[in-house]
Scaffold this active site. Structure first.
Site, PDB file in Angstrom:
ATOM      1  N   HIS A  56      32.606  45.195  23.759  1.00 52.16           N
ATOM      2  CA  HIS A  56      31.359  45.644  24.399  1.00 52.16           C
ATOM      3  C   HIS A  56      31.596  46.843  25.318  1.00 52.16           C
ATOM      4  O   HIS A  56      30.774  47.141  26.169  1.00 52.16           O
ATOM      5  CB  HIS A  56      30.705  44.482  25.154  1.00 52.16           C
ATOM      6  CG  HIS A  56      30.299  43.372  24.244  1.00 52.16           C
ATOM      7  ND1 HIS A  56      29.280  43.487  23.333  1.00 52.16           N
ATOM      8  CD2 HIS A  56      30.822  42.138  24.054  1.00 52.16           C
ATOM      9  CE1 HIS A  56      29.170  42.366  22.637  1.00 52.16           C
ATOM     10  NE2 HIS A  56      30.107  41.527  23.058  1.00 52.16           N
ATOM     11  N   LYS A  89      49.742  38.963  53.938  1.00 51.26           N
ATOM     12  CA  LYS A  89      49.808  37.623  53.356  1.00 51.26           C
ATOM     13  C   LYS A  89      48.533  36.842  53.628  1.00 51.26           C
ATOM     14  O   LYS A  89      48.009  36.158  52.766  1.00 51.26           O
ATOM     15  CB  LYS A  89      51.026  36.887  53.920  1.00 51.26           C
ATOM     16  CG  LYS A  89      51.203  35.473  53.389  1.00 51.26           C
ATOM     17  CD  LYS A  89      51.541  35.474  51.909  1.00 51.26           C
ATOM     18  CE  LYS A  89      51.718  34.088  51.331  1.00 51.26           C
ATOM     19  NZ  LYS A  89      51.639  34.121  49.863  1.00 51.26           N
ATOM     20  N   LYS A 110      48.548  39.753  39.849  1.00 47.86           N
ATOM     21  CA  LYS A 110      49.974  39.715  40.205  1.00 47.86           C
ATOM     22  C   LYS A 110      50.618  41.074  39.925  1.00 47.86           C
ATOM     23  O   LYS A 110      51.328  41.617  40.751  1.00 47.86           O
ATOM     24  CB  LYS A 110      50.744  38.653  39.394  1.00 47.86           C
ATOM     25  CG  LYS A 110      50.658  37.217  39.792  1.00 47.86           C
ATOM     26  CD  LYS A 110      51.313  36.822  41.067  1.00 47.86           C
ATOM     27  CE  LYS A 110      50.449  37.118  42.232  1.00 47.86           C
ATOM     28  NZ  LYS A 110      49.520  36.139  42.717  1.00 47.86           N
ATOM     29  N   ASN A 127      45.875  38.631  68.063  1.00 46.47           N
ATOM     30  CA  ASN A 127      45.514  38.660  66.634  1.00 46.47           C
ATOM     31  C   ASN A 127      44.028  38.384  66.559  1.00 46.47           C
ATOM     32  O   ASN A 127      43.539  37.468  67.232  1.00 46.47           O
ATOM     33  CB  ASN A 127      46.190  37.530  65.850  1.00 46.47           C
ATOM     34  CG  ASN A 127      47.660  37.774  65.661  1.00 46.47           C
ATOM     35  OD1 ASN A 127      48.178  38.805  66.058  1.00 46.47           O
ATOM     36  ND2 ASN A 127      48.321  36.800  65.066  1.00 46.47           N
ATOM     37  N   GLY A 128      43.338  39.110  65.704  1.00 44.69           N
ATOM     38  CA  GLY A 128      41.907  38.864  65.544  1.00 44.69           C
ATOM     39  C   GLY A 128      41.128  40.135  65.804  1.00 44.69           C
ATOM     40  O   GLY A 128      41.702  41.229  65.890  1.00 44.69           O
ATOM     41  N   TRP A 168      48.673  44.847  62.289  1.00 43.76           N
ATOM     42  CA  TRP A 168      48.086  45.413  61.073  1.00 43.76           C
ATOM     43  C   TRP A 168      46.812  46.096  61.552  1.00 43.76           C
ATOM     44  O   TRP A 168      45.861  45.437  61.972  1.00 43.76           O
ATOM     45  CB  TRP A 168      47.788  44.287  60.095  1.00 43.76           C
ATOM     46  CG  TRP A 168      47.473  44.709  58.703  1.00 43.76           C
ATOM     47  CD1 TRP A 168      48.371  44.949  57.694  1.00 43.76           C
ATOM     48  CD2 TRP A 168      46.179  44.917  58.128  1.00 43.76           C
ATOM     49  NE1 TRP A 168      47.717  45.293  56.545  1.00 43.76           N
ATOM     50  CE2 TRP A 168      46.370  45.289  56.776  1.00 43.76           C
ATOM     51  CE3 TRP A 168      44.868  44.851  58.627  1.00 43.76           C
ATOM     52  CZ2 TRP A 168      45.317  45.581  55.919  1.00 43.76           C
ATOM     53  CZ3 TRP A 168      43.826  45.138  57.771  1.00 43.76           C
ATOM     54  CH2 TRP A 168      44.054  45.492  56.435  1.00 43.76           C
ATOM     55  N   ARG A 191      53.611  38.689  56.855  1.00 45.18           N
ATOM     56  CA  ARG A 191      52.163  38.607  57.040  1.00 45.18           C
ATOM     57  C   ARG A 191      51.489  39.965  56.839  1.00 45.18           C
ATOM     58  O   ARG A 191      50.289  40.034  56.653  1.00 45.18           O
ATOM     59  CB  ARG A 191      51.839  38.078  58.441  1.00 45.18           C
ATOM     60  CG  ARG A 191      52.293  36.651  58.664  1.00 45.18           C
ATOM     61  CD  ARG A 191      52.183  36.261  60.122  1.00 45.18           C
ATOM     62  NE  ARG A 191      50.823  36.201  60.584  1.00 45.18           N
ATOM     63  CZ  ARG A 191      50.063  35.107  60.577  1.00 45.18           C
ATOM     64  NH1 ARG A 191      50.559  33.970  60.140  1.00 45.18           N
ATOM     65  NH2 ARG A 191      48.830  35.144  61.017  1.00 45.18           N
ATOM     66  N   GLU A 222      49.289  43.872  42.324  1.00 47.10           N
ATOM     67  CA  GLU A 222      49.638  43.843  43.752  1.00 47.10           C
ATOM     68  C   GLU A 222      51.104  44.137  44.016  1.00 47.10           C
ATOM     69  O   GLU A 222      51.426  44.712  45.047  1.00 47.10           O
ATOM     70  CB  GLU A 222      49.158  42.573  44.455  1.00 47.10           C
ATOM     71  CG  GLU A 222      49.805  41.298  44.055  1.00 47.10           C
ATOM     72  CD  GLU A 222      49.210  40.094  44.798  1.00 47.10           C
ATOM     73  OE1 GLU A 222      48.653  40.238  45.883  1.00 47.10           O
ATOM     74  OE2 GLU A 222      49.335  38.982  44.262  1.00 47.10           O
TER      75      GLU A 222
HETATM   76  C1  AGP Z   1      47.642  36.601  46.120  1.00 45.65           C
HETATM   77  O1  AGP Z   1      48.807  37.008  45.521  1.00 45.65           O
HETATM   78  C2  AGP Z   1      47.112  37.469  47.138  1.00 45.65           C
HETATM   79  N1  AGP Z   1      48.086  37.929  48.022  1.00 45.65           N
HETATM   80  C3  AGP Z   1      45.756  37.149  47.698  1.00 45.65           C
HETATM   81  O2  AGP Z   1      44.852  37.421  46.673  1.00 45.65           O
HETATM   82  C4  AGP Z   1      45.469  35.730  48.246  1.00 45.65           C
HETATM   83  O3  AGP Z   1      45.468  34.802  47.205  1.00 45.65           O
HETATM   84  C5  AGP Z   1      44.110  35.740  48.973  1.00 45.65           C
HETATM   85  O4  AGP Z   1      44.153  36.655  50.022  1.00 45.65           O
HETATM   86  C6  AGP Z   1      43.711  34.376  49.478  1.00 45.65           C
HETATM   87  O5  AGP Z   1      44.620  33.889  50.404  1.00 45.65           O
HETATM   88  P1  AGP Z   1      44.603  32.380  50.853  1.00 45.65           P
HETATM   89  O6  AGP Z   1      44.942  31.570  49.650  1.00 45.65           O
HETATM   90  O7  AGP Z   1      45.645  32.286  51.926  1.00 45.65           O
HETATM   91  O8  AGP Z   1      43.217  32.087  51.348  1.00 45.65           O
END
Ligand code: AGP
Length: 605
Positions: free
Chosen positions: A501, A600, A482, A101-102, A75, A27, A485
């Site tokens: 352009h 995540k 992809k 969390n939050g 985090w 996560r 990241e």
């Molecule tokens: C995708 O590889 C990313 N890790 C990220 O962009 C992700 O798609 C985005 O944070 C949305 O997440 P979700 O689909 O759980 O809402």
């Protein structure tokens, strides 16, 4: 982002909590900690960095032998990643320990108030106000104190509380942040998500917003926001434990790339019966809408961009996309004639939740495309279509994204049929095209070894371009994300026609350009863009359908994907791009499943 795990039973809590924290690592986090109840009160150990560091510290600890405890991966949002800011947090009197969390939006106001009463804070976190409030309100009844405390909180929380006066009991509360209770035999658990629990139990109870819970070894009691008992049966999870393990692969990401045919099959097959698309969970009359709006973040947004093109082609309705992080800041014109589709793998992305709430407030009908059953987005939306991708652990989504494409495609055909836009033959061709996708995806996976060899040639490029038109452009955006990241290479996705352009100024000898050529009706146009970049010295790696032979005269390397229905190419076209990101990241020694700075599920704005 942040993970919670908790246990009460008769086994030593620390190994169970540590194992759960490892499962929650995906996560995203930067520190971790555990607190347990022991015969002489609450004790905790915290560490900055990985869970292994926490495990090392725990090996040295002599006072952590309890059978009830809570754990957390943090985090950082308020205060740097440090031992003192890591969770759990303990009240100044040592009676309460919590993990959270939050984000508590009004924490400064509460902190000031408590400091004026002489309470000394140890950390810079927003979370600490919760534990200090709990202790401040406590008059011998933990639940009462918890209810009073959460009434003061503005923001989001999934909260687990230990009290030294209540052996064997964990108290929990939830508001806009996921928390599930795992029901065992003579032991109970709770966690942010099922991956941390599945080794112990598949029976889970979801806690809803505003609810609190008292979890003991032999009972789970849930209370509504007014303190009234709520009766709720556990639901049984169908995921297998193997789904949350690497299963022989070096990385979850590769395992999940390889699982895409099965994920597509699981998502598509139950919705195609006797040649017809059946969406049992959707009770919508498409004729009531004059517009569709799709909103999401990151890859889910990119899936939405594909969905927009497919929906407008088939339904002949205006379809717009907007990033969920921008949605609520626009003066959007939404009403009951607008269908807002939100897309989310986790179902917990804060920006997407906010966009969904805004859409509902404005009177739009809402449809969520979500992977995690019982997630916040699934609960809030009027209608839900689940993607059946199974648990996705790697931070970079792969099977989550392709199953989102599959659901958007299914929905587009279903909606177009409802609107009377498809003749029998076209409808049958589309359904046939959808059914073929799992097998076609399987064939696209055969490219892995070839892409691995190309990655060896190009992994040290500093900057890349992905170009394409129409659906190819929507896929280019995802391919570029992809690569960024997980390999940390700079890349940009461009609508191929836009290059001239401005961006073409950046094309120089040796620049790698990935040209997506699956949109066959626009192939000649993209081919001319390929010639333009080649003329300036670029190396071109093309992704094209097997039927396209012309491309060999244009590109330096060609990755051929199996032919599918023209509207569904993104499902197979993304596969070589996922593989490219994976193999380049691997060549560069990157932490593929847990890329730096990423989480995540992004549960903060
Ligand atoms: C995708 O590889 C990313 N890790 C990220 O962009 C992700 O798609 C985005 O944070 C949305 O997440 P979700 O689909 O759980 O809402």
């Amino acid at each position: 982002m942040c993970g919670i795990i908790g246990y009460t039973g008769s086994d030593p809590a620390v190994p169970i909590l540590l194992d759960g924290l490892k499962k929650l690592e995906y996560r995203g986090y930067d520190s971790a900690g555990i607190a347990v109840q022991t015969a002489d009160g609450l004790h905790m150990v915290k560490a900055t960095g990985k869970v292994e560091k926490l495990a090392e510290k725990l090996e040295q600890a002599t006072d952590m032998e309890g059978i009830c405890g809570i754990g957390h991966t943090r985090w950082a949002t308020h205060g740097s990643p440090s031992d003192v800011n890591a969770h759990p947090h303990m009240s100044a009197d040592g009676r309460f320990a919590i993990v959270h969390n939050g984000i508590i939006e009004n924490y400064l106001e509460i902190k000031t108030e408590l400091e004026e009463k002489g309470i000394v804070f140890a950390s810079e976190t927003d979370t600490e106000v919760i534990v200090q409030l709990l202790a401040y309100y406590y008059e011998g009844d933990v639940r009462k104190s918890l209810m009073r405390t959460i009434r003061r909180l503005e923001g989001s929380y999934a909260l687990a509380v230990l009290c030294a006066d209540e052996p064997g009991t964990v108290f929990a509360a939830r508001m806009s942040s996921p928390l599930i209770i795992g029901v065992g035999a003579g032991e109970n658990f709770f966690a942010s998500d099922i991956t941390a629990l599945i080794r112990h139990t598949k029976d889970v109870i979801d806690l809803d917003d505003g609810e609190t819970a008292e979890i003991r070894t032999d009972s789970v009691r849930i209370f509504d926001p007014y303190g009234n008992p709520v009766s709720r049966e556990p639901r049984h999870i169908l995921w297998d434990i193997a789904a949350a393990e690497k299963g022989g692969y070096d990385h979850f990401m590769m395992k999940e790339i390889m699982e895409q045919p099965q994920a597509l099959q699981a998502t598509l097959e139950p919705r195609i019966k006797d040649g017809r698309i059946v969406l049992d969970s959707v009770d919508l009359d498409m004729k009531q809408f004059d517009r569709i709006m799709i909103t999401a973040c990151g890859s889910a947004y990119h899936a939405g961009c594909v969905g927009r093109l497919v929906l407008e082609t088939l339904c002949r309705l205006p379809v717009e996309t907007e990033l969920a992080s921008e949605f609520r800041y626009r003066d959007l014109v939404l009403n009951e004639r607008t269908l807002v589709i939100v897309v989310s793998q986790s179902g917990e992305t804060a920006d997407t939740i906010a966009a969904l709430r805004k859409a509902k407030e404005d009177g739009a009908a809402t449809l969520a495309i979500v992977n995690v059953v019982g997630s916040t987005i699934a609960k809030i939306a009027d209608h839900v279509i689940y993607t059946w991708a199974g648990p996705e652990i790697a931070v970079a989504t792969t099977k989550g994204y392709v199953t989102q494409l599959a659901v958007l495609d299914l929905f587009a055909v279903w909606a177009a049929d409802q609107l009377g836009r498809l003749d029998h033959k076209t409808y049958s061709q589309l359904v046939k095209g959808l059914k073929a996708l799992p097998a076609k995806a399987q064939r696209a996976l055969d490219l892995s070894a070839r892409v691995g060899r190309l990655a060896k040639l190009y992994h040290d490029r500093k900057s890349l371009f992905f170009i394409g038109r129409n659906l190819d452009h929507a896929v280019a955006m995802e391919g570029s994300l992809k690569l960024k990241e997980i390999s940390y290479l700079h890349s940009e996705a461009y609508a191929a026609g836009e290059l001239k352009h401005g961006t073409i100024a950046l094309i120089e000898p040796g620049r790698l350009v990935v040209a997506l050529c699956c949109c066959e009706r626009l192939y000649e146009k993209t081919a001319s863009n390929i010639q333009q970049v080649k003329a300036r010295g670029a190396t071109v790696l093309a992704v094209a359908p097997e039927s396209n032979h012309q491309i060999y005269g244009e590109a330096d390397h060609v990755l051929r994907v199996p032919g599918v229905h023209p509207l569904f190419f993104p499902v197979v076209e993304i596969i070589p791009l996922q593989l490219l990101a994976y193999w380049v990241a691997r060549e560069n020694g990157c932490d593929i499943d847990k890329p730096k700075n990423l989480a995540k599920s992004v549960t903060v704005e």
